[in-house]
Design an enzyme around this catalytic site. Structure first.
Site, PDB file in Angstrom:
ATOM      1  NE  ARG A   1      12.557   5.900 -10.193  1.00  0.00           N
ATOM      2  CZ  ARG A   1      12.118   5.601  -8.984  1.00  0.00           C
ATOM      3  NH1 ARG A   1      12.195   4.248  -8.730  1.00  0.00           N
ATOM      4  NH2 ARG A   1      11.441   6.652  -8.355  1.00  0.00           N
TER       5      ARG A   1
ATOM      6  CD1 TRP B   1      12.848   1.094  -3.634  1.00  0.00           C
ATOM      7  CD2 TRP B   1      11.856   1.546  -5.540  1.00  0.00           C
ATOM      8  NE1 TRP B   1      11.489   0.632  -3.444  1.00  0.00           N
ATOM      9  CE2 TRP B   1      10.918   0.968  -4.529  1.00  0.00           C
ATOM     10  CE3 TRP B   1      11.334   1.704  -6.739  1.00  0.00           C
ATOM     11  CZ2 TRP B   1       9.581   1.140  -4.673  1.00  0.00           C
ATOM     12  CZ3 TRP B   1       9.967   1.735  -7.219  1.00  0.00           C
ATOM     13  CH2 TRP B   1       9.147   1.348  -6.100  1.00  0.00           C
ATOM     14  CB  THR B   2      17.167  -0.060 -10.555  1.00  0.00           C
ATOM     15  OG1 THR B   2      16.272   0.492 -11.257  1.00  0.00           O
ATOM     16  CG2 THR B   2      16.657  -1.509 -10.331  1.00  0.00           C
TER      17      THR B   2
ATOM     18  CG  HIS C   1       6.370   7.812  -8.673  1.00  0.00           C
ATOM     19  ND1 HIS C   1       7.667   7.665  -8.495  1.00  0.00           N
ATOM     20  CD2 HIS C   1       5.988   7.970  -7.445  1.00  0.00           C
ATOM     21  CE1 HIS C   1       8.027   7.976  -7.090  1.00  0.00           C
ATOM     22  NE2 HIS C   1       6.896   7.807  -6.336  1.00  0.00           N
TER      23      HIS C   1
ATOM     24  CD  GLU D   1       7.863   8.294  -2.828  1.00  0.00           C
ATOM     25  OE1 GLU D   1       8.960   8.494  -2.003  1.00  0.00           O
ATOM     26  OE2 GLU D   1       8.372   7.793  -3.925  1.00  0.00           O
TER      27      GLU D   1
ATOM     28  CG  ASP E   1       8.888   5.957 -10.957  1.00  0.00           C
ATOM     29  OD1 ASP E   1       8.893   7.149 -10.744  1.00  0.00           O
ATOM     30  OD2 ASP E   1       8.830   4.981 -10.026  1.00  0.00           O
TER      31      ASP E   1
HETATM   32  C1  ACM Z   1       8.218   3.628  -2.638  1.00  0.00           C
HETATM   33  O1  ACM Z   1       9.240   3.478  -2.175  1.00  0.00           O
HETATM   34  N1  ACM Z   1       7.826   5.203  -3.041  1.00  0.00           N
HETATM   35  C2  ACM Z   1       6.812   3.051  -2.576  1.00  0.00           C
END
Ligand code: ACM
Length: 459
Positions: free
Chosen positions: A68, A363-364, A168, A248, A97
């Site tokens: 990200r 997560w950035t 992703h 996801e 991603d």
């Molecule tokens: C995630 O937070 N999608 C692993």
């Protein structure tokens, strides 16, 4: 019996005898001597006595999302140093991603010439629809990554790389559109986002946060792609476990996961993936990163998988640290330092023998540089480090006393940790508003997300 992956799991016990005449270290491994040194650096000069110490868990990890926001090599080296002094030993490096592809792959040059760059980035949570106007990107050469692996190894840290598939993937699809299409149940969203009926992808690296409706579809040319990518990853990273994501995505992921597992097995490696792959049927020897609450860890161990615990409400360091309105881009549920200190990697009902440990996930989306990462990571990562090293339970007042001694060390190292008194005015991001959630909101979301898992594994 699933063999324990060798290599990732350094032992680390040691005995330190400190007398006025000198210091003696006994350890069962070089890692143990290293950890004794880390302890010694933190003891007051006046300390005399014996310390017998060793880790509770073999996997004391951090996931760093360099997709990200790209993190330049010197910042990752510095992050490894900070991990080491906290006796953390696994860096799960999230390399790809929707918003960026960060590693060079021979034969697939557009992955980095196109997939590593986006023209602008969303500012704040997606509900607000705000963007900056600044191109962002970057990627690691094979030499960069080998340097990170070697440096990490000198600190007894293993890097477990992750290439997220089949979802992703929009950055890769921007480079090679033929690799993908709209994933099954999202094809109508994809069709409307592409302005018509066509579900194939034609566009740029994703500039918004959130998950692209486009995913990798398994054809003979995508098999070539997956093989080339995983072969390169195995060539660079000695880790016995290789992350393939799996999270996801509404497409049927069984074929992609099975194929990736086959490629990895041909290199003597195993799958490391998010718990979403449990529903489709995970390879028997896959290690599962259990993130959607605590239920997946229980389901995975019941199915015989080794597990790394990282339930989002306890381990996601992008989640806000308090309800102070000055917290930068407040997202997720509130996760305070004390909440983290209350975390136990073994949830009730899980088989403790199969819990390898835990990892904190960074997560950035809202951390565009190392200073922002510092702010979100510390001092919560200090509490996390204790939860994965020390016996269960803990003593919160004692932790706070020791933290007061530890923060000056972080100051000396130039770490931009969040002050215990709350955010400084300069930490606020009024230009990047968030989307704070309550625990009830998130419990409801998780219940919906894990419904298929609960159907497959009635607990
Ligand atoms: C995630 O937070 N999608 C692993």
């Amino acid at each position: 019996m699933i063999p324990r992956p060798s290599g990732v799991f350094s032992p680390g016990g040691y005995v330190l005898d400190i007398a006025s005449a000198g210091v003696t270290v006994s350890a069962d491994s070089p890692a143990g001597v290293f950890y004794a040194q880390q302890t010694l650096r933190q003891l007051p000069d006046s300390f005399v006595g014996r310390i017998e110490d060793g880790p509770r868990f073999a996997w004391r990890g951090v996931m760093l999302d360099v997709a990200r926001h790209f993190m330049p090599v010197p910042d990752v080296l510095r992050f490894l140093d900070l991990m080491a002094i906290h006796k953390l030993n696994v860096l799960h490096l999230h390399l790809t991603d929707d918003q960026g592809w960060r590693l060079e792959v021979p034969g697939w040059p557009r992955l980095t010439s196109v997939g590593a760059w986006r023209p602008r980035s969303m500012r704040g949570s997606r509900q607000h629809g705000l963007y900056d106007d600044t191109p962002h990107g970057g990627c690691y050469t094979a030499a960069d990554l080998r340097r990170l692996v070697a440096y990490a190894s000198s600190l007894f840290i293993s890097i477990v790389p992750e290439v997220d598939m089949p979802g992703h993937m929009q950055a890769a699809l921007a480079a090679y559109p033929a690799l993908g299409s709209a994933s099954a149940s999202s094809s109508s969203a994809a069709a409307s986002s592409s302005g018509g009926a066509s579900p194939s992808f034609a566009g740029e690296v994703m500039t918004a946060w959130g998950v692209s409706p486009f995913a990798l579809t398994l054809t003979s040319s995508t098999m070539d792609f997956v093989r080339a990518v995983l072969t390169q990853v195995c060539d660079i990273f000695p880790s016995p476990l290789i992350g393939i994501g799996g999270d996801e995505v509404s497409a049927d992921i069984s074929a992609v996961v099975a194929f990736a597992a086959e490629v990895l097995a041909s290199h003597g490696r195993r799958v490391y993936a998010w718990d979403d792959i449990l529903t489709a049927g995970a390879p028997a020897d896959a290690v599962i990163a259990a993130w959607r609450g605590t239920l997946p860890a229980v389901a995975a161990t019941r199915a015989g998988h080794q597990v790394v615990s990282c339930p989002d409400m306890s381990c996601y360091l992008d989640y806000r640290q308090s309800d102070d309105p000055a917290e930068p881009t407040p997202v997720g549920t509130r996760l305070t330092l004390d909440d983290l200190y209350a975390f136990d990697p073994v949830p009730p009902g899980a088989d403790p023998a199969l819990i390898l440990g835990a990892q904190a996930n960074i997560w950035t989306e809202h951390m565009e540089n190392a200073r922002r990462v510092d702010y979100m990571a510390f001092p919560r990562l200090c509490a996390f480090a204790e939860k994965v090293w020390s016996p269960p339970g803990g003593n919160s007042p004692d932790f706070h006393r020791r933290l007061a001694d530890h923060l000056p060390r972080l100051d000396a190292l130039g770490v931009n940790y969040r002050p215990l008194s709350g955010p400084r005015p300069s930490d606020a991001r009024p230009d990047a508003p968030g989307n704070p959630r309550t625990h009830a909101d998130r419990e409801a979301e998780l219940a919906e997300m894990t419904a298929p898992l609960r159907k497959r594994f009635p607990l």
